[in-house]
Motif scaffolding. Structure first.
Motif, PDB file in Angstrom:
ATOM      1  N   TYR A  25       0.805  -1.218   0.000  1.00 45.43           N
ATOM      2  CA  TYR A  25       0.000   0.000   0.000  1.00 45.43           C
ATOM      3  C   TYR A  25       0.842   1.274   0.000  1.00 45.43           C
ATOM      4  O   TYR A  25       0.316   2.360   0.170  1.00 45.43           O
ATOM      5  N   GLU A  28      -0.395   3.862  -2.455  1.00 50.06           N
ATOM      6  CA  GLU A  28      -1.777   4.334  -2.346  1.00 50.06           C
ATOM      7  C   GLU A  28      -1.758   5.836  -2.048  1.00 50.06           C
ATOM      8  O   GLU A  28      -0.768   6.374  -1.562  1.00 50.06           O
ATOM      9  N   ARG A 115     -10.439   0.200   3.408  1.00 50.00           N
ATOM     10  CA  ARG A 115     -10.355   1.186   2.334  1.00 50.00           C
ATOM     11  C   ARG A 115     -11.149   0.675   1.132  1.00 50.00           C
ATOM     12  O   ARG A 115     -11.038  -0.488   0.758  1.00 50.00           O
ATOM     13  N   THR A 117     -10.469   1.322  -1.786  1.00 51.38           N
ATOM     14  CA  THR A 117      -9.510   1.023  -2.848  1.00 51.38           C
ATOM     15  C   THR A 117      -8.899  -0.369  -2.696  1.00 51.38           C
ATOM     16  O   THR A 117      -8.061  -0.765  -3.503  1.00 51.38           O
ATOM     17  N   ILE A 146      -9.696   9.578   2.769  1.00 51.28           N
ATOM     18  CA  ILE A 146      -9.681   8.167   2.358  1.00 51.28           C
ATOM     19  C   ILE A 146     -11.100   7.636   2.496  1.00 51.28           C
ATOM     20  O   ILE A 146     -11.682   7.700   3.588  1.00 51.28           O
ATOM     21  N   LYS A 147     -11.647   7.107   1.411  1.00 52.20           N
ATOM     22  CA  LYS A 147     -12.967   6.491   1.480  1.00 52.20           C
ATOM     23  C   LYS A 147     -12.828   5.108   2.110  1.00 52.20           C
ATOM     24  O   LYS A 147     -12.026   4.291   1.656  1.00 52.20           O
TER      25      LYS A 147
END
Length: 161
Positions: A25, A28, A115, A117, A146-147
């Motif tokens: 990650y 990211e 996350r 993502t 961050i979703k």
């Protein structure tokens, strides 16, 4: 495979597994804050009441999870499996051990955040009975959002499996 409770003396092992697992990650936006944690930070958290489980395969650490118990909830985070061991079911075994811990502790709900993502993590938890109950944007100190989705599994579900 042996999964056991960790102590503060396991901080270096916990940190090592976490850093290796979260390395994927690093690109990211933003990178996982797990990559910024130090051994000392892990040790301090464990000294202050955070808990962790470590999974060992043939005596070698291959995975871990950190968590906190608050009233009837157990909140887990940083579930980590070494990259070379991912896909072997270790993550599910660690979560099952966490569920057994929750059951013994009288916890009614286990929760985590994922996350958006990283759909593979959402799929992992969904495959073992976790449901999505919330979606939010978590703001990081650098102003980047961050979703994430919040997932949970209610204690009564453990007994039915």
């Amino acid at each position: 495979m042996i999964i056991r409770a960790a102590t503060a003396s396991d901080s270096a092992v916990i940190h090592d597994v976490m850093i290796k697992a979260f390395e994927e990650y690093k690109n990211e936006t933003p990178p996982s804050s797990a990559l910024e944690e130090t051994i000392q930070a892990v040790s301090d958290a464990l000294e202050k009441g955070e808990k962790a489980l470590i999974a060992f395969d043939e005596g070698e650490p291959v995975g871990m999870v950190r968590f906190q118990v608050k009233k009837e909830d157990l909140y887990f985070y940083r579930l980590s499996v070494l990259p070379k061991k991912q896909g072997d079911g270790i993550g599910k075994k660690i979560v099952r051990a966490l569920e057994e811990y929750a059951s013994r502790a009288g916890v009614s709900t286990i929760r985590c955040k994922v996350r958006l993502t990283v759909p593979k993590n959402q799929k992992l938890y969904s495959s073992i009975g976790y449901i999505t109950y919330d979606e939010e944007v978590v703001m990081k100190p650098n102003g980047v959002g961050i979703k994430v989705i919040s997932m949970k599994k209610v204690f009564s579900a453990f007994k039915e499996e």
